[in-house]
Design an enzyme around this catalytic site. Sequence first.
Site, PDB file in Angstrom:
ATOM      1  CB  CYS A  60      -0.925   0.120   1.631  1.00 48.48           C
ATOM      2  SG  CYS A  60      -1.559   1.335   1.658  1.00 48.48           S
ATOM      3  CB  CYS A  74      -2.851   4.128  -5.643  1.00 47.66           C
ATOM      4  SG  CYS A  74      -4.851   3.493  -4.694  1.00 47.66           S
TER       5      CYS A  74
HETATM    6  N1  DGL Z   1      -3.918   0.467  -2.214  1.00 47.86           N
HETATM    7  C1  DGL Z   1      -3.935   1.455  -1.092  1.00 47.86           C
HETATM    8  C2  DGL Z   1      -2.659   2.029  -2.102  1.00 47.86           C
HETATM    9  O1  DGL Z   1      -1.901   1.334  -2.297  1.00 47.86           O
HETATM   10  C3  DGL Z   1      -4.323   2.234  -0.765  1.00 47.86           C
HETATM   11  C4  DGL Z   1      -6.034   2.581  -1.097  1.00 47.86           C
HETATM   12  C5  DGL Z   1      -7.292   3.447  -0.344  1.00 47.86           C
HETATM   13  O2  DGL Z   1      -7.297   3.192   1.199  1.00 47.86           O
HETATM   14  O3  DGL Z   1      -7.211   5.219  -0.200  1.00 47.86           O
HETATM   15  O4  DGL Z   1      -2.055   3.230  -1.696  1.00 47.86           O
END
Ligand code: DGL
Length: 271
Positions: free
Chosen positions: A72, A186
């Site tokens: 993440c 993301c």
């Molecule tokens: N998948 C996550 C990222 O890479 C976070 C997405 C979220 O929860 O806003 O930032």
Amino acid sequence: MFNVLFFDSGVGGLSVYRDVIAEYKDIEPCFLFDNAYFPYGDKASDFIRNRVTALISRITEIYHFDMVVIACNTASTIALQSVRSVVNIPVVGVVPAIKPAARLTKRKIIGLLATPGTVARSYTHDLIRSFAGGVQVLSIGTTELVRIAEDMLAGLSCNVEEIAEVLMPWTSLPANSQPDVIVLGCTHFPHIKNEIHCIMPEALLVDSGRAIGRRVRSLLSAMSEKRQSVSREFAGKIAFCTDISILSEQNRQVFNKFGFLKCLEFRPCAG
Ligand code: DGL
């Protein structure tokens, strides 16, 4: 076999999991996703740092893991140091692929598509300063796309127009002022890569997944020579969420599709 914990707010981290497994098969994975506080992208930095540190610290006390992958960007760009300071195993983070994008752009314009949190972080600004000198970086911070990616992966129909609207700040520019390389900053966004490509077919889309796969392979290969026996229980191929009462059937099915046949609840303060 190495026991590796993958962590994200939702299903996005499965894109990293897929890329890691493609590089290195000798992994018994476990996935922890913080559905109680999904999405992370619009939450305060301090909150994310404390929350992610507490979750990973607690789960690694209970179960044996050889490595943690914070799959993440929103969490890694704020909590990586803090998590590393409380666990004694390697922690690999995922941050936006600014460096490769800056090398690939011919137009000297790259787009950073990430959550509002990631776009605002000083970690991200430092990456841009260090690796994208002389390159214009146009950022879009969006939680809308994160939700769309979750829905799409869950098999709900995707409204491409909604994605097009998010990308409007770029597509409304004259063609030669648009980014020719887009960083999917993301981990949810590789899941909607085809849709983004349909809207901006000229742009090259890059993400960090394969680089993370190579990093994990190199660390685990080095560790395989000096393995020690483990005393704590391993969780098994489980997807842990942080609030089972709000876990949707669709999310459960997405994890099943990726081979996580059991979904259980994990609460940091329990036990
Ligand atoms: N998948 C996550 C990222 O890479 C976070 C997405 C979220 O929860 O806003 O930032």
